[in-house]
Design an enzyme around this catalytic site. Structure first.
Site, PDB file in Angstrom:
ATOM      1  N   GLY A 126       0.832  -1.205   0.000  1.00 54.36           N
ATOM      2  CA  GLY A 126       0.000   0.000   0.000  1.00 54.36           C
ATOM      3  C   GLY A 126       0.867   1.256   0.000  1.00 54.36           C
ATOM      4  N   VAL A 137      -0.457  -6.714  10.625  1.00 54.98           N
ATOM      5  CA  VAL A 137      -1.544  -7.438  11.317  1.00 54.98           C
ATOM      6  C   VAL A 137      -1.248  -8.927  11.510  1.00 54.98           C
ATOM      7  CG1 VAL A 137      -3.354  -5.809  10.691  1.00 54.98           C
ATOM      8  CG2 VAL A 137      -2.906  -7.749   9.184  1.00 54.98           C
ATOM      9  N   ASN A 169      -5.837 -13.008  13.644  1.00 56.78           N
ATOM     10  CA  ASN A 169      -5.780 -11.839  14.543  1.00 56.78           C
ATOM     11  C   ASN A 169      -6.961 -10.903  14.352  1.00 56.78           C
ATOM     12  OD1 ASN A 169      -3.385 -12.639  15.743  1.00 56.78           O
ATOM     13  ND2 ASN A 169      -2.121 -11.625  14.204  1.00 56.78           N
ATOM     14  N   TYR A 222      -1.094 -17.376  -2.557  1.00 56.64           N
ATOM     15  CA  TYR A 222      -2.224 -16.440  -2.420  1.00 56.64           C
ATOM     16  C   TYR A 222      -3.538 -17.215  -2.337  1.00 56.64           C
ATOM     17  CZ  TYR A 222      -5.197 -12.379  -3.524  1.00 56.64           C
ATOM     18  OH  TYR A 222      -6.134 -11.376  -3.495  1.00 56.64           O
ATOM     19  N   ARG A 225      -0.136  -5.893 -12.622  1.00 54.43           N
ATOM     20  CA  ARG A 225      -1.390  -6.419 -13.152  1.00 54.43           C
ATOM     21  C   ARG A 225      -1.605  -5.914 -14.567  1.00 54.43           C
ATOM     22  NH1 ARG A 225      -4.974  -6.581  -7.675  1.00 54.43           N
ATOM     23  NH2 ARG A 225      -3.850  -4.686  -7.198  1.00 54.43           N
TER      24      ARG A 225
HETATM   25  N1  UDP Z   1      -1.179 -10.402 -18.385  1.00 50.53           N
HETATM   26  C1  UDP Z   1      -0.627 -10.110 -19.620  1.00 50.53           C
HETATM   27  N2  UDP Z   1       0.320  -9.141 -19.684  1.00 50.53           N
HETATM   28  C2  UDP Z   1       0.733  -8.425 -18.598  1.00 50.53           C
HETATM   29  C3  UDP Z   1       0.165  -8.711 -17.344  1.00 50.53           C
HETATM   30  C4  UDP Z   1      -0.785  -9.712 -17.278  1.00 50.53           C
HETATM   31  O1  UDP Z   1      -0.970 -10.738 -20.640  1.00 50.53           O
HETATM   32  O2  UDP Z   1       1.596  -7.534 -18.771  1.00 50.53           O
HETATM   33  C5  UDP Z   1      -2.217 -11.443 -18.299  1.00 50.53           C
HETATM   34  C6  UDP Z   1      -1.965 -12.509 -17.242  1.00 50.53           C
HETATM   35  O3  UDP Z   1      -1.180 -13.560 -17.773  1.00 50.53           O
HETATM   36  C7  UDP Z   1      -3.379 -12.945 -16.901  1.00 50.53           C
HETATM   37  C8  UDP Z   1      -4.211 -11.682 -17.100  1.00 50.53           C
HETATM   38  O4  UDP Z   1      -3.429 -10.825 -17.909  1.00 50.53           O
HETATM   39  O5  UDP Z   1      -3.829 -13.930 -17.796  1.00 50.53           O
HETATM   40  C9  UDP Z   1      -4.564 -10.978 -15.804  1.00 50.53           C
HETATM   41  O6  UDP Z   1      -3.397 -10.839 -15.056  1.00 50.53           O
HETATM   42  P1  UDP Z   1      -3.312  -9.997 -13.725  1.00 50.53           P
HETATM   43  O7  UDP Z   1      -1.901 -10.069 -13.256  1.00 50.53           O
HETATM   44  O8  UDP Z   1      -3.891  -8.652 -13.916  1.00 50.53           O
HETATM   45  O9  UDP Z   1      -4.280 -10.711 -12.677  1.00 50.53           O
HETATM   46  P2  UDP Z   1      -4.806 -12.207 -12.430  1.00 50.53           P
HETATM   47  O10 UDP Z   1      -6.199 -12.199 -12.943  1.00 50.53           O
HETATM   48  O11 UDP Z   1      -3.954 -13.190 -13.173  1.00 50.53           O
HETATM   49  O12 UDP Z   1      -4.726 -12.359 -10.966  1.00 50.53           O
END
Ligand code: UDP
Length: 321
Positions: free
Chosen positions: A39, A60, A102, A148, A189
């Site tokens: 964050g 936490v 927690n 995760y 992402r």
């Molecule tokens: N992805 C991609 N190029 C990037 C980042 C992500 O093609 O630069 C793809 C990744 O392989 C996945 C989707 O986009 O299939 C969503 O990825 P993200 O990391 O946003 O989140 P996820 O849904 O996988 O948790």
């Protein structure tokens, strides 16, 4: 009437900080706990001068003691982007397990309502499409993403156990891909990656062939769903997400168009265990919360792109100063 008090863990993160803003606006007093590992203090900067808002830098996974009444404990702390949780695997497992333990303990002590920010990742690489809450998922427990997925699956199990044994009024939001203002440009992402690449005219990196799908929910829609869930008397898990599904390649093309970028698309290796399809079935949220997303992808992306443009400008300015 005394103000309702909510503790939000991960309150300086992307979703947590939007939730802090909304609850302050709704008249809640907020105690925001965040260790700032993913964050950013900038996310809550505008709230810091508000008397109804208190920030405590805190991890936490350590036991939590807070004086006074607490009405809601909202557990949003966790690395949430694949890049972050692959970089912080043990911290991710700890905040999902010890952190949930927690925060549930705090809710039990204060007889507070509890909300867990869970995830569509509990469905893993789903064999059922779209994913409804009844589906139990397809997760590789020892795979890289398992840190995760299994942390969140454990935290759901723990939450339900506290509900059954200690009669805590608990809620579980299974949050699907969400995007919008305050995402970190470098969180890895797909939407921040594509926008930052497009704005700097670098190639957009599509992983695999780009045929994998995701369904993207704009942040204000998600916050509305969470707010309704907090005030509800629902205890079973609820999917919150936008059910309109896109191929990643389509998303890349749309972002190039909206940014009027000169970028091209390049293809890179697909990460291990990357889910091939994801789309929420939101019939439960529609029925019980009278909620469904309103913002379509193009509209949400335009807002997000404009915000990222400003961020990049501010970043450059601060580097020159
Ligand atoms: N992805 C991609 N190029 C990037 C980042 C992500 O093609 O630069 C793809 C990744 O392989 C996945 C989707 O986009 O299939 C969503 O990825 P993200 O990391 O946003 O989140 P996820 O849904 O996988 O948790």
């Amino acid at each position: 009437m005394a103000k309702r008090v909510a503790v939000i863990t991960g309150g300086a993160g992307f979703i947590g900080s939007h939730l802090c803003e909304r609850l302050v606006m709704e008249g809640f007093k907020i105690i925001c706990l965040d260790n700032l590992s993913t964050g950013k203090i900038e996310n809550i900067q505008s709230l810091l001068k508000n008397r109804g808002f208190q920030f405590i830098k805190y991890d936490v996974t350590k036991s939590i003691k807070i004086k006074g009444k607490i009405d809601y404990v909202l557990h949003f702390a966790s690395p949430a982007s694949p890049k972050d949780y692959l970089r912080l695997p043990i911290q991710t497992l700890k905040v999902g397990s010890l952190g949930t333990y927690n925060t549930l303990g705090l809710a039990k002590e204060k007889r507070a309502k509890f909300l867990l920010a869970s995830t569509s990742e509990v469905y893993g690489d789903p064999l059922v499409h779209p994913q409804s809450e009844e589906y139990w998922g397809n997760v590789n427990p020892i795979g890289l993403r398992g840190v995760y997925d299994e942390a969140k699956r454990f935290s759901e199990a723990m939450t339900m156990a506290y509900h059954r044994v200690h009669k805590i009024d608990t809620k579980i939001a299974r949050i699907f891909n969400t995007y919008g203002e305050k995402m970190r440009l470098d969180d890895g992402r797909v939407i921040p990656n594509f926008i930052s690449q497009a704005l700097s005219h670098r190639p957009l990196t599509v992983y695999g062939k780009g045929n994998q799908t995701r369904s993207f929910c704009y942040i204000s829609d998600l916050i509305e769903g969470i707010f309704r869930l907090i005030l509800s008397n629902i205890n079973e898990p609820i999917n919150l997400g936008n059910p309109v599904e896109y191929k990643i390649l389509e998303l890349a093309e749309l972002i190039i168009k909206l940014t009027q970028s000169k970028s091209r698309i390049i293809f890179k290796e697909l990460p291990v265990d990357d889910p091939s399809r994801r789309k929420p079935d939101i019939k439960t949220a529609k029925r019980l919360l009278k909620w469904q997303p309103k913002i379509m992808l193009q509209e949400g992306l335009i807002k997000t792109i404009n915000w990222f443009k400003k961020e990049i400008k501010n970043d450059r300015r601060s580097k020159i100063c």
